[in-house]
Design an enzyme around this catalytic site. Structure first.
Site, short mmCIF file in Angstrom:
data_model
loop_
_atom_site.label_atom_id
_atom_site.label_comp_id
_atom_site.label_asym_id
_atom_site.label_seq_id
_atom_site.Cartn_x
_atom_site.Cartn_y
_atom_site.Cartn_z
NE ARG A 82 -3.61 0.25 1.71
CZ ARG A 82 -4.79 0.73 2.40
NH1 ARG A 82 -5.19 0.36 3.65
NH2 ARG A 82 -5.59 1.80 2.05
CG HIS A 156 -6.71 0.38 10.26
ND1 HIS A 156 -7.16 0.19 9.04
CD2 HIS A 156 -5.41 0.91 10.30
CE1 HIS A 156 -6.07 0.39 8.24
NE2 HIS A 156 -4.98 0.74 8.83
CB CYS A 250 -12.55 1.54 5.38
SG CYS A 250 -12.34 0.58 6.88
N1 ARG Z 1 -7.24 -3.95 3.18
C1 ARG Z 1 -6.86 -2.83 3.73
C2 ARG Z 1 -5.67 -3.01 4.74
O1 ARG Z 1 -5.66 -4.03 5.18
C3 ARG Z 1 -8.00 -2.37 4.51
C4 ARG Z 1 -8.20 -0.97 5.06
C5 ARG Z 1 -9.48 -0.63 5.71
N2 ARG Z 1 -9.49 0.71 6.25
C6 ARG Z 1 -9.61 1.17 7.46
N3 ARG Z 1 -9.75 2.48 7.60
N4 ARG Z 1 -9.74 0.48 8.53
O2 ARG Z 1 -4.99 -2.01 4.93
#
Ligand code: ARG
Length: 275
Positions: A82, A156, A250
């Site tokens: 990411r 998160h 998210c």
């Molecule tokens: N697949 C993403 C990750 O694991 C999901 C992020 C979700 N975003 C959030 N704000 N919780 O990073």
């Protein structure tokens, strides 16, 4: 917000993600569109960032930065998959005249950093570092309270705690360390306490405008508790995006403008593309 044009689950960086389970990008786009349309119907202004091919998680705009009084604290992602999203979001803000502070420390924006009135709650344990919490406090000059997350399903802060208004929150206590739980009890004695059933469908990953709360319709206990408090819960199904480990919150990064009107960035409103 960022349309999930390239959404899929091709890697695994949280326990919700299973690359072997097929994803339906068209369905993800349709669910996202419903979320978008709901915000517009409620009178909110939405701006869009272009999705980039090869960044399937870019739909989770909350992770792109934190904006406080028009100041942008950029994201610096934990996982290489990411990493490129941070500069993409930073560029979007810089182009629109926001004051951008480039973070030196690892943090995942509003995924882990939530504003409650003048307080900032910041998660750590899985993604955002405590060094970022200190850095952020210096950048925005608001008290940053560190909270430690302990359950990998709630990696998160915005998966374990939802801000309802400038003084109210809802959270799932078991997602936090003992000490952090005590901090939350002390700061928010009247908080809405979510059940495990609510939490495991990421029911806390909702968005409140102080009156309406957009949430996963499967979080039924939470919806009832919110209605009892006078909020108007609105269930929006984002089940396809849950395969990546995210819900409505998210997908939403709040553009908190400068308090001083003269500093409000003059951002053009992006025209939504047709689905
Ligand atoms: N697949 C993403 C990750 O694991 C999901 C992020 C979700 N975003 C959030 N704000 N919780 O990073």
């Amino acid at each position: 917000m960022c349309r999930p044009t390239y959404f899929t689950v091709s890697y695994e960086i949280n326990p919700w993600m299973h690359p072997s389970v097929p994803t339906d990008t068209a369905k993800a786009v349709a669910q996202w569109q419903e979320l978008y349309d709901t915000y517009v119907r409620l009178g909110h202004r939405i701006e869009l960032i272009d999705p980039l091919e090869g960044l399937p998680d870019m739909v989770y705009a909350a992770n792109g930065a934190l904006v406080s009084d028009g100041v942008v604290y950029t994201a610096k992602f934990t996982y290489p998959e990411r990493m490129a999203e941070g500069p993409a979001y930073a560029e979007w803000f810089a182009e629109r005249g926001y004051r951008v502070h480039t973070a030196a420390e690892t943090n995942e924006g509003e995924g882990d950093i939530l504003t409650v009135g003048d307080l900032v709650l910041a998660g750590t344990g899985f993604r955002t570092s405590t060094a970022a919490h200190k850095e952020l406090q210096e950048v925005i000059g608001k008290p940053v309270i560190s909270l430690t997350l302990v359950d990998p399903r709630f990696y998160h802060l915005d998966t374990a705690l939802m801000v309802l208004s400038d003084t109210e929150i809802a959270y799932y206590p078991a997602a936090f360390s003992d000490g952090s739980r005590r901090v939350l009890e002390r700061l928010f004695p009247d908080a809405v306490i979510a059940t495990e059933d609510d939490a495991v469908v990421l029911g806390l990953n909702g968005v409140s405008d102080g009156r309406h709360v957009i949430h996963n319709p499967r979080a039924t206990h939470l919806a009832a508790a919110l209605a009892e408090r006078g909020f108007e819960p609105i269930g929006i199904d984002t089940s396809e995006l849950l395969k990546g480990g995210g819900g409505a919150k998210c997908c939403t990064l709040e553009l908190r403008a400068a308090v001083d009107a003269a500093e409000v960035p003059s951002a053009p409103v992006a025209v939504p593309q047709a689905v």
